[in-house]
Design a protein around this motif. Structure first.
Motif, PDB file in Angstrom:
ATOM      1  N   ASN A  11      -7.804  -1.811  -5.780  1.00  0.00           N
ATOM      2  CA  ASN A  11      -7.833  -0.462  -6.232  1.00  0.00           C
ATOM      3  C   ASN A  11      -9.077   0.183  -6.695  1.00  0.00           C
ATOM      4  O   ASN A  11      -9.738   0.941  -6.170  1.00  0.00           O
TER       5      ASN A  11
ATOM      6  N   TYR B  81       0.723  -1.316   0.037  1.00  0.00           N
ATOM      7  CA  TYR B  81      -0.172   0.139   0.083  1.00  0.00           C
ATOM      8  C   TYR B  81       0.959   1.293   0.058  1.00  0.00           C
ATOM      9  O   TYR B  81       1.858   1.451   0.748  1.00  0.00           O
ATOM     10  N   ASP B  82       0.656   2.186  -0.799  1.00  0.00           N
ATOM     11  CA  ASP B  82       1.174   3.512  -0.942  1.00  0.00           C
ATOM     12  C   ASP B  82       0.331   4.562  -0.155  1.00  0.00           C
ATOM     13  O   ASP B  82      -0.551   4.729  -0.742  1.00  0.00           O
ATOM     14  N   TYR B  83       1.006   4.814   1.230  1.00  0.00           N
ATOM     15  CA  TYR B  83       0.336   5.696   1.985  1.00  0.00           C
ATOM     16  C   TYR B  83       0.011   7.022   1.427  1.00  0.00           C
ATOM     17  O   TYR B  83      -0.980   7.800   1.771  1.00  0.00           O
ATOM     18  N   ASP B  84       0.886   7.561   0.553  1.00  0.00           N
ATOM     19  CA  ASP B  84       0.868   8.859  -0.056  1.00  0.00           C
ATOM     20  C   ASP B  84      -0.177   8.840  -1.025  1.00  0.00           C
ATOM     21  O   ASP B  84      -1.056   9.813  -1.209  1.00  0.00           O
ATOM     22  N   LYS B  85      -0.167   8.123  -1.844  1.00  0.00           N
ATOM     23  CA  LYS B  85      -1.161   7.924  -3.120  1.00  0.00           C
ATOM     24  C   LYS B  85      -2.669   7.135  -2.689  1.00  0.00           C
ATOM     25  O   LYS B  85      -3.262   7.113  -3.407  1.00  0.00           O
ATOM     26  N   LYS B  86      -2.655   6.428  -1.593  1.00  0.00           N
ATOM     27  CA  LYS B  86      -3.794   5.845  -1.068  1.00  0.00           C
ATOM     28  C   LYS B  86      -4.105   4.757  -2.031  1.00  0.00           C
ATOM     29  O   LYS B  86      -5.374   4.771  -2.649  1.00  0.00           O
ATOM     30  N   GLU B  87      -3.302   3.967  -2.419  1.00  0.00           N
ATOM     31  CA  GLU B  87      -3.599   2.930  -3.675  1.00  0.00           C
ATOM     32  C   GLU B  87      -2.575   1.829  -3.383  1.00  0.00           C
ATOM     33  O   GLU B  87      -1.557   1.954  -2.903  1.00  0.00           O
TER      34      GLU B  87
ATOM     35  N   PHE C 233       0.018  -1.229  -4.880  1.00  0.00           N
ATOM     36  CA  PHE C 233       0.988  -1.508  -6.064  1.00  0.00           C
ATOM     37  C   PHE C 233       1.606  -2.834  -5.874  1.00  0.00           C
ATOM     38  O   PHE C 233       1.355  -3.460  -5.050  1.00  0.00           O
TER      39      PHE C 233
ATOM     40  N   ARG D 135     -11.504   2.528  -4.492  1.00  0.00           N
ATOM     41  CA  ARG D 135     -12.051   3.875  -4.914  1.00  0.00           C
ATOM     42  C   ARG D 135     -13.550   3.768  -4.754  1.00  0.00           C
ATOM     43  O   ARG D 135     -14.227   4.775  -4.445  1.00  0.00           O
TER      44      ARG D 135
END
Length: 510
Positions: free
Chosen positions: A501, A228-234, A236, A505
């Protein structure tokens, strides 16, 4: 008339006696056994809790190392114990059993679980339950253990006496760790300075976050191959990312130079302890409560082992992602087929969540394991002076402070069992801002879950095989990485990522 009154009195006495001797409620419980503190039905916690709740428990003890595998096999064949400890029902592998009706929806039976219901209200857990545990059907399927505040009880264990010997003032980064291991190896060529406790999850949990990842059996989201990318909230594809390639490069270097135990993927707990006690290893991720028992068996009388705050990696210094609620107690839906199912639920509730039992499972029984002096908890001398250390002695002797059994981890109470060094490390972790929250995890319906389980069956196997091969040098990160990526792509890693993802969303309006 007098004779009639005597008969009625005798009936009343007999009925009262029968009620007083009411038969205990019988049911089975699955327990994940840790060989460093093997399960004992004669533990104080087991005897006291079953007596208190009037329970007759048949314990089904599975090795902790393959607990999930054995439990899911039992669920698949409708032979699972009626009560299951240490279950995280919203994540793989248990979420599919929750959705197909094999597990009891806890929220629908709260009237039969008054102690648990009060527990949730007292510690303000409902929001966390709603965000983390409730599935798309609106239900959740286990009663979680809870922290009053997060406690960092695991980390890198290192020998400070060895550090002093080589003039190493601190181990703050993974590069520092490498130099420490390398120095020791040069003087002890037969050693493997870094070892791994039991399996790869205990390496992944505490090292991957520093590389910006959470993968494998230590995955915080249950996705196994995604991060999980905490900055992009998605999400990978963490398993085929450059971050993971860098991570593997570090540990493959350790392996190539003989710095990591060749048995890193599966080291039994007793062998792991022995390696640290004898000096064949001087570093490992582990738990603070293990330190004293290792030192009690240390060959070197000057040995000193400490738990460090998280090491700094390419993405920072972080402990594993966490929340105030964790795995807990699931109940098989088959319990409802019993005529006394209400009694089973009420008994489980009383056994694990009554206030008296929350204290029992945490620190034992007043007058036996501790006393209260001016309102303070003071442990008995035999525990304070136990060579295994206070915490481990409570676990081994009495079954207190065990992950599977203790549903409340109240920080002030827990800290009474730890050293000043442990308290200082916890304060340092807070100062470092090293506590990551759990990632946002989308909720999946039964169709999604079934499809994902098929994807993950092959993706996880492929991930584990290639991971082992890269670390051991059987495969090259330079020449074979592309082939690995291609295989993971062909087995659906991006399909899985897109599912995560898209649902993320939809559900969180991102």
């Amino acid at each position: 008339m007098k004779k009639l009154l005597m008969v009625l009195l005798m009936c009343a006495l007999l009925c009262g006696s029968a009620l007083a001797q009411e038969a205990p409620v019988s049911f089975s419980i699955a327990y994940p056994d840790n060989p460093t503190m093997p399960f004992d039905e004669d533990w104080l916690t087991i005897r006291e809790s079953t007596t208190f709740a009037n329970a007759d428990v048949s314990w089904e003890v599975y090795p902790n190392s393959d607990y999930n595998t054995k439990l899911t096999m039992a669920l698949s064949t409708d032979s699972a114990p009626e009560v299951m400890l240490s279950v995280t029902s919203q994540n793989n592998p248990f979420n599919q059993f929750a959705q197909n009706g094999a597990l009891l929806p806890i929220n629908q039976y709260l009237d039969y679980l008054p102690n648990y219901k009060a527990f949730v209200e007292t510690y303000g857990l409902q929001n966390e339950i709603d965000e983390i545990m409730v599935m798309l059907d609106g239900n959740y399927y286990h009663m979680p253990l809870a922290y009053s505040e997060l406690i960092v009880n695991a980390g890198m264990l290192v020998r400070t006496d060895v550090m002093e010997q080589y003039g190493i003032e601190e181990i703050r980064t993974f590069d520092d760790l490498y130099r420490y291991l390398k120095s020791y190896k040069e003087d002890h060529p037969d050693s493997y300075p870094f070892t791994v406790y039991q399996n790869m999850s205990n390496l992944f949990n505490y090292s991957l976050p520093c590389f910006g990842l959470s993968l494998g059996s230590g995955s915080a989201s249950g996705s196994y191959v995604l991060s999980y990318d905490y900055d992009k909230k998605e999400y990978f594809a963490g398993a085929i990312s450059e971050e993971y390639r860098e991570y593997l490069a570090y540990f493959s270097k350790l392996y190539a130079e003989g710095l990591i135990d060749p048995e890193f993927a599966a080291t039994p707990a007793d062998q792991w302890s022995n390696k640290l006690a004898t000096g064949s290893a001087i570093a490992s991720y582990g738990w603070d409560d293990m330190i004293q028992s290792i030192l009690a068996n240390a060959v070197d009388e000057n040995a000193n082992l400490v738990m460090l705050p998280p090491l700094e990696g390419p993405k920072g210094a972080y402990w594993q992602p966490n929340s105030l609620i964790r795995s807990g107690i699931a109940i098989s839906a088959s319990v409802l087929e019993r005529s006394d199912w209400q009694n089973v639920l009420a008994t489980v509730d009383k056994m694990f969540f009554a206030p008296e039992m929350l204290e029992l499972f945490a620190i034992g029984k007043e007058g036996v394991t501790f006393n209260r002096v001016d309102g303070e908890i003071v442990y008995v001398d035999e525990l304070i002076h136990d060579p295994n250390g206070l915490y481990k002695a409570l676990q081994i002797r009495y079954g207190c402070g065990l992950w599977a059994l203790s549903m409340l981890w109240d920080k002030p109470t827990q800290l009474t069992k730890y050293s000043n060094a442990f308290v200082e490390t916890n304060e340092k972790v807070v100062e470092m801002n090293a506590l990551l929250p759990l990632p946002l995890v989308p909720k999946f319906d039964e169709t999604d879950t079934e499809y994902m389980s098929i994807l993950l069956a092959t993706l996880s196997d492929t991930f584990e095989v290639w991971t082992n091969n890269f670390i051991t040098g059987k495969m090259s990160l330079e020449t074979d990485w592309d082939a690995y990526v291609a295989e993971m792509e062909s087995k659906g890693i991006y399909t899985l990522m897109d599912m995560y993802n898209e649902r993320l969303r939809e559900q969180f309006s991102l």
